[in-house]
Design a protein around this motif. Sequence first.
Motif, PDB file in Angstrom:
ATOM      1  N   ALA A 217       0.830  -1.202   0.000  1.00 31.62           N
ATOM      2  CA  ALA A 217       0.000   0.000   0.000  1.00 31.62           C
ATOM      3  C   ALA A 217       0.867   1.256   0.000  1.00 31.62           C
ATOM      4  O   ALA A 217       0.600   2.219  -0.737  1.00 31.62           O
ATOM      5  CB  ALA A 217      -0.942  -0.003   1.204  1.00 31.62           C
ATOM      6  N   GLN A 221       1.045   4.135  -2.960  1.00 34.32           N
ATOM      7  CA  GLN A 221       0.785   5.537  -2.646  1.00 34.32           C
ATOM      8  C   GLN A 221       1.957   6.420  -3.045  1.00 34.32           C
ATOM      9  O   GLN A 221       1.775   7.535  -3.538  1.00 34.32           O
ATOM     10  CB  GLN A 221       0.466   5.679  -1.156  1.00 34.32           C
ATOM     11  N   SER A 224       1.864   6.821  -6.776  1.00 35.79           N
ATOM     12  CA  SER A 224       0.766   7.728  -7.141  1.00 35.79           C
ATOM     13  C   SER A 224       1.176   9.181  -6.978  1.00 35.79           C
ATOM     14  O   SER A 224       0.869  10.030  -7.822  1.00 35.79           O
ATOM     15  CB  SER A 224      -0.466   7.414  -6.283  1.00 35.79           C
ATOM     16  N   SER A 279      -5.816   2.147  -2.132  1.00 35.84           N
ATOM     17  CA  SER A 279      -4.693   2.895  -2.691  1.00 35.84           C
ATOM     18  C   SER A 279      -4.809   3.060  -4.207  1.00 35.84           C
ATOM     19  O   SER A 279      -3.966   3.723  -4.818  1.00 35.84           O
ATOM     20  CB  SER A 279      -3.367   2.180  -2.367  1.00 35.84           C
ATOM     21  N   CYS A 280      -5.830   2.434  -4.807  1.00 38.79           N
ATOM     22  CA  CYS A 280      -6.003   2.506  -6.257  1.00 38.79           C
ATOM     23  C   CYS A 280      -6.813   3.735  -6.652  1.00 38.79           C
ATOM     24  O   CYS A 280      -7.713   4.166  -5.931  1.00 38.79           O
ATOM     25  CB  CYS A 280      -6.698   1.241  -6.770  1.00 38.79           C
TER      26      CYS A 280
END
Length: 362
Positions: A217, A221, A224, A279-280
């Motif tokens: 996760a 993140q 991202s 987290s997507c």
Amino acid sequence: MAMALLWAVGVSSWGCSGRHLARHFSRAAGREERPGGEELRRLLLDDLAPTPRSERGLELLFGLSPCLLALRAARRRVARLLLQAGRSGLQGERAELLRVAEARDIPVLRLRRQKLDALLRSQVHQGVCMEVSPLKPRPWTEVGEARPGDDPQQLWLVLERLQDPRNLGSVLRSAHFLGVDKVITTGRNSCPLTPVVSKASAGAMEVMDVFSTDDLAGFLQAKSRQGWLVAGTVSCPGPEISPSSDIPITSCLEFLWDRPTLLVLGNEGSGLSLAVQASCQLLLTILPGRQLPPGLESLNVSVAAGILLHSICSQRKGSPGEGKREHLLQDPREPSTASEGPGLAQHPGLSSGSEQERQNGS
């Protein structure tokens, strides 16, 4: 020394049981069940034999393509090559395997078929195996910097808690064939890179970059924040599942690949965990071509991976397959204008017509 048996399951939670897309979290993931739940406990133990190991802490890699590609990649320490006795006049890839081993001063032993069968617990070895050091994923911190601006069509495949070695091998083979740049796995509750995985991947595992992380996760993140798109994957829910997620869901056929992307696949039984799914930024799904009866509304995770990866990678500009597609669509009465180029299989041992496929039962 025999390893503990790995649990695995062949059927994932892929598929679609309703007509309409919905936003939801998997009920199994929400409860954070042990990956696979009851499905894993129903496995026949003989579905997955223990990984064959030698007495020196080495493991027995088997199969023509895995052994040949392992020698070419030179990532493993090779103690010796074991060949089936009685095969005269080795040709093709078998002859190359022997030449490479002799050039590297690797001891070569010839054993009877019965002895090889016993050593490998009746795995399909094709008369070839090697004593080698284990292959392990590298820490994801060794991936190196890959900024989104470097290439807008970068694709990394992320696997959370995949546990069936044959599923993992099939996924790696598809990922290599379709041009995935890197593969990231979870460090815990995931299948290790065993000889069974290598055989199922037709040796792709030996030449691919596979990394791992203990904080998936956090990794997602961080990527991202760097500008990557994190696209998870879910089954298509039926009307009995109430919406509970704000993450948009879209068909993989409608996905536009316009920036570096992490495609995240979950465990065979329970899919993505709650933390990873949260987290997507986007969730992809596969729509069926018909109304499906109960029990047939799912896809094996390795099949789903192939469909998803092809739907994304077919959008890649300048891929080796682009010229081939134009050539196949050309009027056969017209002279060919397509330039000769390499096929999608980047290693001879992974091509569809390779010797290990033609002699799979040998």
